[in-house]
Design a protein around this motif. Structure first.
Motif, PDB file in Angstrom:
ATOM      1  N   GLY A   1      49.532  20.472  62.275  1.00  0.00           N
ATOM      2  CA  GLY A   1      49.033  21.779  61.869  1.00  0.00           C
ATOM      3  C   GLY A   1      47.953  21.747  60.812  1.00  0.00           C
ATOM      4  O   GLY A   1      47.549  22.787  60.293  1.00  0.00           O
ATOM      5  N   ALA A   2      47.440  20.550  60.490  1.00  0.00           N
ATOM      6  CA  ALA A   2      46.403  20.450  59.453  1.00  0.00           C
ATOM      7  C   ALA A   2      45.060  21.006  59.921  1.00  0.00           C
ATOM      8  O   ALA A   2      44.185  21.295  59.102  1.00  0.00           O
ATOM      9  CB  ALA A   2      46.234  18.989  59.030  1.00  0.00           C
ATOM     10  N   GLY A   3      44.907  21.130  61.246  1.00  0.00           N
ATOM     11  CA  GLY A   3      43.658  21.667  61.776  1.00  0.00           C
ATOM     12  C   GLY A   3      42.813  20.633  62.506  1.00  0.00           C
ATOM     13  O   GLY A   3      41.650  20.881  62.821  1.00  0.00           O
ATOM     14  N   LYS A   4      43.400  19.481  62.825  1.00  0.00           N
ATOM     15  CA  LYS A   4      42.650  18.397  63.452  1.00  0.00           C
ATOM     16  C   LYS A   4      42.128  18.790  64.843  1.00  0.00           C
ATOM     17  O   LYS A   4      40.955  18.607  65.144  1.00  0.00           O
ATOM     18  CB  LYS A   4      43.528  17.133  63.552  1.00  0.00           C
ATOM     19  N   THR A   5      43.035  19.330  65.661  1.00  0.00           N
ATOM     20  CA  THR A   5      42.634  19.743  67.006  1.00  0.00           C
ATOM     21  C   THR A   5      41.605  20.863  66.939  1.00  0.00           C
ATOM     22  O   THR A   5      40.632  20.885  67.693  1.00  0.00           O
ATOM     23  CB  THR A   5      43.871  20.204  67.806  1.00  0.00           C
ATOM     24  N   THR A   6      41.830  21.782  66.009  1.00  0.00           N
ATOM     25  CA  THR A   6      40.905  22.906  65.841  1.00  0.00           C
ATOM     26  C   THR A   6      39.515  22.398  65.476  1.00  0.00           C
ATOM     27  O   THR A   6      38.502  22.856  66.033  1.00  0.00           O
ATOM     28  CB  THR A   6      41.437  23.848  64.743  1.00  0.00           C
TER      29      THR A   6
HETATM   30  P1  ATP Z   1      48.853  19.070  65.644  1.00  0.00           P
HETATM   31  O1  ATP Z   1      48.726  17.631  65.366  1.00  0.00           O
HETATM   32  O2  ATP Z   1      50.236  19.597  65.524  1.00  0.00           O
HETATM   33  O3  ATP Z   1      48.157  19.501  66.907  1.00  0.00           O
HETATM   34  P2  ATP Z   1      46.560  19.902  64.185  1.00  0.00           P
HETATM   35  O4  ATP Z   1      46.241  19.208  62.908  1.00  0.00           O
HETATM   36  O5  ATP Z   1      45.799  19.523  65.387  1.00  0.00           O
HETATM   37  O6  ATP Z   1      48.088  19.774  64.440  1.00  0.00           O
HETATM   38  P3  ATP Z   1      45.791  22.556  64.810  1.00  0.00           P
HETATM   39  O7  ATP Z   1      46.450  22.544  66.136  1.00  0.00           O
HETATM   40  O8  ATP Z   1      44.330  22.476  64.773  1.00  0.00           O
HETATM   41  O9  ATP Z   1      46.394  21.436  63.882  1.00  0.00           O
HETATM   42  O10 ATP Z   1      46.262  23.868  64.041  1.00  0.00           O
HETATM   43  C1  ATP Z   1      45.759  24.244  62.763  1.00  0.00           C
HETATM   44  C2  ATP Z   1      46.300  25.602  62.377  1.00  0.00           C
HETATM   45  O11 ATP Z   1      45.733  26.612  63.205  1.00  0.00           O
HETATM   46  C3  ATP Z   1      47.802  25.734  62.508  1.00  0.00           C
HETATM   47  O12 ATP Z   1      48.271  26.520  61.462  1.00  0.00           O
HETATM   48  C4  ATP Z   1      47.984  26.437  63.833  1.00  0.00           C
HETATM   49  O13 ATP Z   1      49.163  27.204  63.848  1.00  0.00           O
HETATM   50  C5  ATP Z   1      46.755  27.336  63.884  1.00  0.00           C
HETATM   51  N1  ATP Z   1      46.327  27.591  65.250  1.00  0.00           N
HETATM   52  C6  ATP Z   1      46.075  26.651  66.189  1.00  0.00           C
HETATM   53  N2  ATP Z   1      45.687  27.232  67.351  1.00  0.00           N
HETATM   54  C7  ATP Z   1      45.668  28.562  67.130  1.00  0.00           C
HETATM   55  C8  ATP Z   1      45.373  29.695  67.930  1.00  0.00           C
HETATM   56  N3  ATP Z   1      44.947  29.569  69.200  1.00  0.00           N
HETATM   57  N4  ATP Z   1      45.503  30.900  67.357  1.00  0.00           N
HETATM   58  C9  ATP Z   1      45.899  31.040  66.080  1.00  0.00           C
HETATM   59  N5  ATP Z   1      46.207  30.019  65.275  1.00  0.00           N
HETATM   60  C10 ATP Z   1      46.106  28.783  65.787  1.00  0.00           C
END
Ligand code: ATP
Length: 241
Positions: A42-47
């Motif tokens: 949930g740190a935002g890596k995928t985003t």
């Molecule tokens: P993971 O390893 O669990 O995938 P991550 O580091 O890739 O984590 P993200 O998936 O980028 O993290 O999520 C970052 C934040 O944005 C989280 O708080 C998540 O709940 C939120 N988030 C992700 N996708 C969406 C969306 N489509 N709409 C609203 N919030 C989102």
């Protein structure tokens, strides 16, 4: 030994509605460099990766090989040689390994089948296991083989920047090592890599540089070899390894 910058993100932010999931990130990937982004769930890596690929709207400045891309779109990024392997891999399970690879080169289809075959041979050189299984339905591959196929498919477009979202997800430790070793060999083929990983130790072992993302912001960055010995990184991210 400073490499020219390929990807440059400055004040890069991504919002979901009112919520800022990525906050003012500064990140660069040099030519021929392997850069990893690590951090907790949930740190935002995928985003961050999705927005850098143009799959999500972003704020800030994205520059590719010196060219500023206003409002990046997937089309614009693909046209400039960027490829993304998403976390879910998105293979066509009812199609053979070979057909999945051919689809990866589809945007360059006009260059002809001969060119496609040549690219496929290059991919088979990197992943000999895929060659052995070229006629097999991709749904019947092992997890590691499916990840290799997803990477191989992205390589069919001969990207200069390959972005990988958690390639180690769901794989056994030995297979993780194998997949990431291939990732590090891409450097020799002139492919730069931006690697998002929750498996911090494995990622730091193959990367040149790393960024630690926490709650959407860069908490720490530096040479991967240094971060492997950083007390805070060890305590927070490497303790269980
Ligand atoms: P993971 O390893 O669990 O995938 P991550 O580091 O890739 O984590 P993200 O998936 O980028 O993290 O999520 C970052 C934040 O944005 C989280 O708080 C998540 O709940 C939120 N988030 C992700 N996708 C969406 C969306 N489509 N709409 C609203 N919030 C989102």
């Amino acid at each position: 030994d400073v490499k020219p910058t390929l990807l440059d993100l400055q004040q890069f932010s991504v919002f979901y509605g009112e919520v800022e999931a990525v906050h003012q990130v500064h990140l660069t990937v040099g030519e021929g460099e392997i850069v990893t982004v690590i951090g907790p769930n949930g740190a935002g890596k995928t985003t961050l990766l999705s927005a850098a690929m143009g799959l999500l709207p972003s704020q800030g400045v994205l520059t590719l090989a010196g060219e500023r891309i206003e409002r990046p779109t997937v089309e614009a990024m693909v046209a400039r040689g960027v490829a993304l392997v998403p976390e879910k891999r998105e293979l066509f399970g009812e199609m053979s390994v070979e057909d999945n690879l051919l689809l990866g080169g589809f945007s360059r289809w006009r260059k002809g089948l001969k060119d496609q075959k040549q690219r496929m041979d290059e991919v088979f050189d990197i992943f000999p296991r895929l060659k052995e299984r070229r006629a097999q339905l991709s749904a019947t591959l092992s997890g590691g083989e499916r990840q290799m196929l997803a990477i191989g498919r992205a390589l069919m477009a001969r990207p200069r920047l390959l972005m990988l979202d958690e390639p180690s997800l769901g794989l056994a430790p030995l297979i993780v090592r194998e997949v990431l070793q291939v990732v590090s060999s891409l450097r020799d083929l002139g492919v730069s890599v931006l690697l998002v990983e929750q498996n911090a130790r494995a990622a730091l072992q193959v990367a040149d540089r790393a960024y630690v993302l926490e709650m959407g912001a860069v908490a720490l960055s530096g040479a991967a070899a240094d971060l492997l010995h950083d007390r805070r990184i060890i305590d927070t991210y490497l303790g269980l390894g």
